[in-house]
Design a protein around this motif. Structure first.
Motif, PDB file in Angstrom:
ATOM      1  N   LEU A   1       0.833  -1.209   0.000  1.00 23.71           N
ATOM      2  CA  LEU A   1       0.000   0.000   0.000  1.00 23.71           C
ATOM      3  C   LEU A   1       0.869   1.261   0.000  1.00 23.71           C
ATOM      4  O   LEU A   1       0.522   2.260  -0.647  1.00 23.71           O
ATOM      5  CB  LEU A   1      -0.931  -0.007   1.216  1.00 23.71           C
ATOM      6  N   ALA A   2       2.002   1.213   0.708  1.00 27.75           N
ATOM      7  CA  ALA A   2       2.909   2.364   0.720  1.00 27.75           C
ATOM      8  C   ALA A   2       3.492   2.598  -0.672  1.00 27.75           C
ATOM      9  O   ALA A   2       3.648   3.756  -1.102  1.00 27.75           O
ATOM     10  CB  ALA A   2       4.029   2.140   1.733  1.00 27.75           C
ATOM     11  N   GLN A   3       3.796   1.532  -1.401  1.00 27.85           N
ATOM     12  CA  GLN A   3       4.279   1.677  -2.779  1.00 27.85           C
ATOM     13  C   GLN A   3       3.195   2.282  -3.668  1.00 27.85           C
ATOM     14  O   GLN A   3       3.471   3.162  -4.491  1.00 27.85           O
ATOM     15  CB  GLN A   3       4.712   0.316  -3.329  1.00 27.85           C
ATOM     16  N   ASP A   4       1.956   1.804  -3.503  1.00 26.97           N
ATOM     17  CA  ASP A   4       0.842   2.364  -4.270  1.00 26.97           C
ATOM     18  C   ASP A   4       0.678   3.845  -3.965  1.00 26.97           C
ATOM     19  O   ASP A   4       0.459   4.670  -4.875  1.00 26.97           O
ATOM     20  CB  ASP A   4      -0.457   1.624  -3.940  1.00 26.97           C
ATOM     21  N   LEU A   5       0.775   4.184  -2.679  1.00 25.02           N
ATOM     22  CA  LEU A   5       0.644   5.578  -2.268  1.00 25.02           C
ATOM     23  C   LEU A   5       1.745   6.429  -2.896  1.00 25.02           C
ATOM     24  O   LEU A   5       1.477   7.532  -3.394  1.00 25.02           O
ATOM     25  CB  LEU A   5       0.712   5.694  -0.745  1.00 25.02           C
ATOM     26  N   SER A   6       2.968   5.930  -2.892  1.00 24.30           N
ATOM     27  CA  SER A   6       4.086   6.691  -3.455  1.00 24.30           C
ATOM     28  C   SER A   6       3.844   7.008  -4.923  1.00 24.30           C
ATOM     29  O   SER A   6       4.156   8.110  -5.390  1.00 24.30           O
ATOM     30  CB  SER A   6       5.396   5.912  -3.282  1.00 24.30           C
ATOM     31  N   ARG A   7       3.263   6.057  -5.654  1.00 19.15           N
ATOM     32  CA  ARG A   7       2.938   6.324  -7.058  1.00 19.15           C
ATOM     33  C   ARG A   7       1.879   7.412  -7.177  1.00 19.15           C
ATOM     34  O   ARG A   7       1.945   8.279  -8.046  1.00 19.15           O
ATOM     35  CB  ARG A   7       2.459   5.044  -7.742  1.00 19.15           C
ATOM     36  N   ALA A   8       0.898   7.389  -6.263  1.00 23.32           N
ATOM     37  CA  ALA A   8      -0.146   8.413  -6.282  1.00 23.32           C
ATOM     38  C   ALA A   8       0.446   9.791  -6.007  1.00 23.32           C
ATOM     39  O   ALA A   8       0.062  10.787  -6.620  1.00 23.32           O
ATOM     40  CB  ALA A   8      -1.220   8.085  -5.243  1.00 23.32           C
ATOM     41  N   LEU A   9       1.418   9.846  -5.094  1.00 29.58           N
ATOM     42  CA  LEU A   9       1.998  11.132  -4.714  1.00 29.58           C
ATOM     43  C   LEU A   9       2.824  11.736  -5.834  1.00 29.58           C
ATOM     44  O   LEU A   9       2.993  12.959  -5.903  1.00 29.58           O
ATOM     45  CB  LEU A   9       2.878  10.954  -3.470  1.00 29.58           C
ATOM     46  N   GLU A  10       3.345  10.901  -6.710  1.00 33.03           N
ATOM     47  CA  GLU A  10       4.100  11.420  -7.840  1.00 33.03           C
ATOM     48  C   GLU A  10       3.199  12.208  -8.783  1.00 33.03           C
ATOM     49  O   GLU A  10       3.683  13.030  -9.562  1.00 33.03           O
ATOM     50  CB  GLU A  10       4.752  10.263  -8.599  1.00 33.03           C
ATOM     51  N   GLU A  11       1.910  11.967  -8.704  1.00 33.65           N
ATOM     52  CA  GLU A  11       0.979  12.615  -9.616  1.00 33.65           C
ATOM     53  C   GLU A  11       0.295  13.829  -8.972  1.00 33.65           C
ATOM     54  O   GLU A  11       0.585  14.953  -9.307  1.00 33.65           O
ATOM     55  CB  GLU A  11      -0.079  11.608 -10.081  1.00 33.65           C
ATOM     56  N   ILE A  12      -0.594  13.589  -7.991  1.00 36.93           N
ATOM     57  CA  ILE A  12      -1.505  14.652  -7.570  1.00 36.93           C
ATOM     58  C   ILE A  12      -1.582  14.830  -6.062  1.00 36.93           C
ATOM     59  O   ILE A  12      -1.528  15.944  -5.552  1.00 36.93           O
ATOM     60  CB  ILE A  12      -2.926  14.388  -8.130  1.00 36.93           C
ATOM     61  N   GLY A  13      -1.713  13.746  -5.302  1.00 41.90           N
ATOM     62  CA  GLY A  13      -1.998  13.877  -3.870  1.00 41.90           C
ATOM     63  C   GLY A  13      -3.444  13.564  -3.558  1.00 41.90           C
ATOM     64  O   GLY A  13      -3.899  13.731  -2.434  1.00 41.90           O
ATOM     65  N   PHE A  14      -4.193  13.132  -4.591  1.00 45.41           N
ATOM     66  CA  PHE A  14      -5.557  12.616  -4.436  1.00 45.41           C
ATOM     67  C   PHE A  14      -5.515  11.119  -4.690  1.00 45.41           C
ATOM     68  O   PHE A  14      -4.756  10.654  -5.547  1.00 45.41           O
ATOM     69  CB  PHE A  14      -6.485  13.239  -5.483  1.00 45.41           C
ATOM     70  N   PHE A  15      -6.338  10.360  -3.999  1.00 42.57           N
ATOM     71  CA  PHE A  15      -6.427   8.926  -4.267  1.00 42.57           C
ATOM     72  C   PHE A  15      -7.754   8.406  -3.726  1.00 42.57           C
ATOM     73  O   PHE A  15      -8.454   9.086  -2.974  1.00 42.57           O
ATOM     74  CB  PHE A  15      -5.254   8.161  -3.651  1.00 42.57           C
TER      75      PHE A  15
END
Length: 367
Positions: free
Chosen positions: A41-55
């Motif tokens: 989940l932390a890896q998934d979150l890191s990918r999300a943070l590279e884009e926008i900060g919404f998930f």
């Protein structure tokens, strides 16, 4: 006390308009307790943070019936007359957002005021035990408490652990211990309604109901909102629509986590615009949960994080004009007070409005 009134709610149909939807990551909380689940989940979150900060967050443990019951309560509370709601008005001028915020407290442009009203229910702790509420809220008090505490205990805490893992912190409860339910912070359940506008008003506003902004706490959790109006600013500078998900929450990171990680956890910029034509006549009702870090927290980068160390994100600190760390509670209080002011002051390019919140520390609002 009278027996609770049985309430029902039917969500509005989704728009049939073809919109440019943001591509957002979904975190599946069913993985949380599986071997290696937090790390995934932390890896998934890191990918999300590279884009926008919404998930998005799915498998959060709340049924559609439980969520719709809160929407029914939101509709009932905000449908009360202004005279009935007036005794519960929030002390906005003192930086307190709990209670009722009427629509029309702020000028967007000359002659056009904001069109949203809010009813905030704070944490269920002794500090707020004697706060007055409308009868419909008191009738459903135990249900609201269960709903709010589930969000904190079974959604927010898990997300905070995932953030700690993403930052490489040895103490996976680092953020959890700064968001203790029993301590003073501005966490609250929010009922919110954007009243529909006339075409004339929308034209005057350029279709923007609430300028691009970041949220003032740690996280904002938005329950399914089928009336399309939320947009997020992407890293390439374009606005994209946030699509409602039937069984998932929409989550965005806010200022406190941005300060604590020097922008690694991005306080995402988002705005509210006029809905598509097939939804333009509908009042946009929302149920949200606002997560706030403990009031006495210094908003300084986390020196213990190897991730922030590697990215050189701990050297630069946000200090006020007196060289002191900004306190989380004061940051929220001052942002609430500043939000009462006029929104029409803008920069020379008519796109960004820079507002000083505490001495020496500013935020931007985007058209």
């Amino acid at each position: 006390m009278a027996a609770p009134t049985k309430l029902t709610y039917v969500q509005a149909p989704e728009t049939s308009a073809s919109l440019d939807w943001a591509d957002l990551i979904t975190l599946d909380l069913s993985k949380f307790d599986q071997p290696g689940g937090k790390e995934q989940l932390a890896q998934d979150l890191s990918r999300a943070l590279e884009e926008i900060g919404f998930f998005y967050v799915k498998n959060h443990g709340l049924s559609l019936a439980e969520v719709d019951s809160q929407f029914a309560l939101a509709k009932s509370v905000l449908s009360l007359s202004n005279e009935e709601k007036a005794p519960y008005r929030a002390a906005l001028e003192q930086g307190d957002y709990n209670g009722w915020k009427p629509a029309g407290t702020r000028d967007l442009i000359p002659g056009v005021k904001d069109n949203f009203e809010i009813y905030n229910i704070p944490k269920f702790i002794p500090k707020h035990a004697n706060r007055a509420h409308p009868e419909i809220v008191k009738q459903h008090w135990e249900e609201i408490e269960r709903f709010s505490k589930h969000i904190h205990n079974h959604i927010v805490k898990k997300l905070l652990v995932i953030f700690a893992v993403a930052l490489g912190l040895q103490d996976q409860d680092y953020f959890v211990n700064k968001h203790r339910y029993e301590e003073n912070s501005g966490d609250h359940l929010r009922y919110m309604k954007y009243h529909s506008r006339s075409e004339e008003e929308n034209q005057k506003l350029g279709g923007v109901w609430l300028k691009g902004h970041s949220d003032m706490g740690s996280l904002t959790l938005l329950f399914r909102q089928p009336v399309a109006a939320l947009q997020v600013l992407t890293k390439d500078g374009t606005w994209k629509w946030v699509r409602p998900q039937t069984d998932a929450l929409t989550v965005n990171i806010a200022d406190a986590l941005h300060f604590l990680t020097n922008g690694y956890l991005k306080s995402s910029i988002h705005r509210v615009v006029a809905p598509p034509k097939d939804q333009a006549h509908i009042d946009r009702l929302g149920v949200l949960y606002m997560v706030r870090i403990e009031d006495d927290t210094d908003l300084l980068p986390i020196e213990e994080s190897p991730v922030l160390q590697q990215l050189n994100l701990i050297q630069e600190k946000t200090l006020d004009g007196d060289g002191k760390p900004v306190k989380a509670g004061e940051w929220v209080r001052q942002r609430v007070i500043k939000n009462l002011g006029s929104a029409k002051a803008e920069s020379a390019d008519n796109e960004v409005n820079e507002v000083e919140i505490v001495k020496g520390v500013k935020v931007n609002y985007y058209d």
